[in-house]
Scaffold this motif. Structure first.
Motif, short mmCIF file in Angstrom:
data_model
loop_
_atom_site.label_atom_id
_atom_site.label_comp_id
_atom_site.label_asym_id
_atom_site.label_seq_id
_atom_site.Cartn_x
_atom_site.Cartn_y
_atom_site.Cartn_z
N ALA A 84 0.85 -1.19 0.00
CA ALA A 84 0.00 0.00 0.00
C ALA A 84 0.89 1.24 0.00
N GLY A 85 0.31 2.33 -0.46
CA GLY A 85 1.03 3.59 -0.49
C GLY A 85 0.66 4.39 -1.73
N GLU A 86 1.03 5.66 -1.73
CA GLU A 86 0.68 6.55 -2.83
C GLU A 86 1.89 7.39 -3.22
N ILE A 87 2.09 7.52 -4.53
CA ILE A 87 3.20 8.31 -5.05
C ILE A 87 2.66 9.56 -5.76
N ASN A 88 3.20 10.71 -5.39
CA ASN A 88 2.88 11.97 -6.05
C ASN A 88 4.18 12.67 -6.40
N GLY A 89 4.15 13.44 -7.45
CA GLY A 89 5.35 14.17 -7.82
C GLY A 89 5.14 15.06 -9.02
N GLU A 90 6.07 15.98 -9.22
CA GLU A 90 6.06 16.85 -10.39
C GLU A 90 7.46 17.39 -10.61
N GLY A 91 7.70 17.81 -11.84
CA GLY A 91 9.02 18.34 -12.14
C GLY A 91 9.13 18.80 -13.58
N LYS A 92 10.36 19.14 -13.96
CA LYS A 92 10.63 19.66 -15.30
C LYS A 92 11.65 18.77 -16.00
N ILE A 93 11.52 18.72 -17.32
CA ILE A 93 12.41 17.94 -18.16
C ILE A 93 13.06 18.88 -19.16
N SER A 94 14.37 18.77 -19.33
CA SER A 94 15.07 19.65 -20.25
C SER A 94 16.34 18.98 -20.75
N GLY A 95 16.93 19.59 -21.81
CA GLY A 95 18.19 19.08 -22.31
C GLY A 95 18.02 18.19 -23.52
N PRO A 96 19.05 17.42 -23.87
CA PRO A 96 19.01 16.56 -25.06
C PRO A 96 17.90 15.52 -24.96
N LEU A 97 17.28 15.22 -26.07
CA LEU A 97 16.18 14.26 -26.09
C LEU A 97 16.62 12.89 -25.59
N MET A 98 17.81 12.43 -26.00
CA MET A 98 18.25 11.09 -25.65
C MET A 98 18.88 11.02 -24.26
N LYS A 99 19.14 12.17 -23.64
CA LYS A 99 19.69 12.18 -22.29
C LYS A 99 19.21 13.42 -21.55
N PRO A 100 17.93 13.47 -21.21
CA PRO A 100 17.36 14.68 -20.61
C PRO A 100 17.73 14.82 -19.14
N LEU A 101 17.73 16.07 -18.69
CA LEU A 101 17.86 16.37 -17.27
C LEU A 101 16.46 16.41 -16.66
N VAL A 102 16.35 15.91 -15.44
CA VAL A 102 15.07 15.88 -14.74
C VAL A 102 15.24 16.57 -13.40
N ASN A 103 14.40 17.57 -13.15
CA ASN A 103 14.41 18.28 -11.87
C ASN A 103 13.00 18.25 -11.29
N GLY A 104 12.91 18.01 -9.98
CA GLY A 104 11.59 17.97 -9.37
C GLY A 104 11.60 17.17 -8.08
N LYS A 105 10.45 16.70 -7.72
CA LYS A 105 10.29 15.99 -6.45
C LYS A 105 9.26 14.89 -6.62
N ILE A 106 9.57 13.71 -6.07
CA ILE A 106 8.65 12.58 -6.04
C ILE A 106 8.60 12.07 -4.60
N ALA A 107 7.40 11.81 -4.10
CA ALA A 107 7.26 11.39 -2.70
C ALA A 107 6.32 10.20 -2.58
N LEU A 108 6.73 9.25 -1.74
CA LEU A 108 5.88 8.11 -1.36
C LEU A 108 5.36 8.35 0.05
N THR A 109 4.05 8.30 0.21
CA THR A 109 3.45 8.51 1.53
C THR A 109 2.53 7.33 1.87
N ASN A 110 2.32 7.15 3.18
CA ASN A 110 1.41 6.10 3.70
C ASN A 110 1.78 4.73 3.15
N GLY A 111 3.07 4.46 3.04
CA GLY A 111 3.51 3.17 2.53
C GLY A 111 3.39 2.06 3.56
N ARG A 112 3.12 0.86 3.09
CA ARG A 112 3.00 -0.31 3.96
C ARG A 112 3.23 -1.56 3.13
#
Length: 522
Positions: free
Chosen positions: A138-166
């Motif tokens: 059990a648990g829920e994942i939420n997140g958001e962020g930005k993608i930039s840079g070369p198509l084949m090797k993009p940079l990813v900036n943001g935050k992803i969080a797992l809450t209420n995991g079991r």
């Protein structure tokens, strides 16, 4: 000149028709609708592609069973312009949550630079239970962020969080009643922080970093206190880890300290050992797989019994304590010992004068050094167990020195044997004690000659004591061969089971016989 243009419409195209391009373990059940518009201009292509897979499901083959993964929305839209391409994807479902991706690509640049953003809402990780076979996830994942840079090797900036995991499953050594993890994405790396609780008084902290700019790698630091750790059905312990785990280019490094201050170990019997596949196994016609972990370097100190770790196994009771240091290739140095120990054998409780497990090499190949004694007036008699754990040597001893049968009499009866009958019984007991050490080897030899479950045991008493070898030639036919210890008499017998209650036995020794027996339990 006319301007080239294309216009298509897709109505209810079956997604199952795409099966040839999917792996055999994946099926897609849906109907696809869409529009395709394309115009070639002097400045470049211009057009629009819109696809809508509506409601549907993916089917995954896991452990020979098809698992359904339903979704409510799956759309993709691509707008083409001479100097850019805009992509928009929407995906949602009852367990999948909502995923949205919006990106812009510049086709004129050599590395096809992209700019975009993503957002994930309400992803239910119960899906992981389908893939892992765990009883409850059990648990829920939420997140958001930005993608930039070369198509084949993009940079990813943001935050992803797992809450209420079991995570609950009896096969897991560590129950996970509550887990929360946050991942901060920073280009080609991510910082990880989280906590795990197994009950109200235990907690583990996780801190680390991973990166994937070149070869994927990272380092994670795990600390905790009073974590319940179980090895069913043998042990229930509390552990306090302080470990650093690092991985880079196939090399795994683990260092730190694990404390096992308290717990209970109870072993009533060991399972039969499975035959493992040799490390140099080669499958003809198959390309050998490169293992993910190619080398492992360890420097871990394990401290046992700072409070109390009770131990009960094979008639031995006591408190376990000691320190081990586990190094590279599981090379282990150290000693575990029992204190306040007792050993129950032949109906007697013996004092454990010394009980140590010594590690001077492989963790799986310790050495035993055990002495269990009984004091009777001025006589100290006992049993000594020493040597490799897989094939230890058992010895009956006494101080002052005396015959082994007399020493065993002091261990069992608390006195010297009285008369020839008791002396014979002690000889038989001493013989049986020795035979138990060779039965494992005997069984392996028997298999080589086509005899299943070949075993040695002592039978009879006094002058009639003999060593008997027995085993099965087939499910119905068994053989027994006995040799007298004090009398030069040998016997051989063949027994054939005729059914549930009857068997036929032919025997040869001092006399030959052929008998049919009827047995019945009441």
């Amino acid at each position: 000149l006319p301007v080239p243009s294309i216009a298509y419409r897709i109505d209810s195209f079956p997604a199952a028709a795409l099966a040839p391009i999917f792996p055999e373990t994946l099926r897609w059940q849906s109907s696809i609708n869409g529009e395709v518009e394309f115009t070639s201009t002097d400045k470049g292509p211009k057009g629009r592609i819109a696809l809508d897979a509506g409601e549907g499901r993916f089917e995954l083959l896991l452990e020979n069973e098809w698992q359904n993964l339903s979704y409510e929305t799956l759309t993709a839209e691509l707008d083409l312009k001479p100097d850019e391409a805009d992509l928009s994807v929407r995906f949602s479902g009852p367990q999948l949550g909502k995923l949205s991706v919006d990106m812009t690509l510049d086709p004129t640049e050599e590395d096809r630079t992209i700019e975009g953003q993503f957002k994930l809402e309400g992803l239910d990780i119960a899906l992981a239970g389908i893939f892992t076979g765990l009883e409850e996830v059990a648990g829920e994942i939420n997140g958001e962020g930005k993608i930039s840079g070369p198509l084949m090797k993009p940079l990813v900036n943001g935050k992803i969080a797992l809450t209420n995991g079991r995570v609950v499953d009896p096969r897991l050594p560590l129950p996970i009643e509550e887990v929360a993890v946050t991942v901060l994405l920073d280009g080609y790396s991510a910082n990880i922080s989280g906590r795990i609780k197994s009950n109200a008084r235990s907690e583990a902290q996780i801190e680390g970093e991973v990166d994937w700019q070149d070869a994927p790698g990272g380092e994670v630091h795990i600390t905790g206190d009073r974590l319940p750790f179980s090895v069913e059905p043998y042990a229930r312990l509390e552990v306090a880890p302080d470990l650093t785990i690092a991985f880079r280019e196939g090399a795994l490094r683990v260092e730190g300290r694990i404390e096992v201050p308290r717990g209970d170990i109870k072993i009533e019997g060991l399972p039969e050992q499975a035959v493992s596949v040799s490390d140099d196994e080669v499958i003809v016609g198959a390309e050998p797989e490169k293992p993910l972990v190619q080398s492992m370097d360890m420097d871990v100190t394990v401290v046992v019994g700072e409070d109390r770790v009770s131990f009960v196994a094979f008639g031995v009771t006591g408190d376990l304590e000691g320190t081990l240091r586990i190094g590279k290739d599981m090379d282990t140095r150290g000693t575990l010992q029992l204190v306040n120990g007792q050993y129950e054998a032949y109906g007697q409780e013996l004092e454990l004068r010394r009980a140590r497990v010594l590690f001077v090499g492989s963790l799986a190949q310790p050495y035993l050094d055990i002495e269990a004694i009984r004091k009777v007036d001025a006589v100290v008699a006992g049993i000594r167990l020493s040597g490799p754990a897989q094939s230890p040597t058992t010895e009956v001893f006494a101080n002052p020195d005396m015959p082994q049968s007399d020493a065993l009499s002091y261990v069992i009866l608390g006195r010297a044997p009285r008369g020839k009958t008791e002396d014979g019984q002690m000889s038989k007991a001493a013989l049986s004690l020795g035979l138990t050490q060779v039965n494992k080897v005997t069984g392996q030899i028997g298999e080589g000659f086509g005899i299943r479950d070949l075993a040695l045991e002592a039978e009879g008493s006094g002058d009639q004591t003999s060593v008997v070898a027995s085993g099965y030639l087939s499910d119905e036919l068994s053989i027994r061969y006995g040799v007298g210890i004090f009398e030069p008499i040998s016997t051989v017998a063949l027994r054939y089971d005729l059914g549930r209650f009857f068997y036929l036995e032919a025997a040869s020794g001092l006399a030959a016989s052929l008998d049919i027996f009827y047995t019945r339990d009441f």
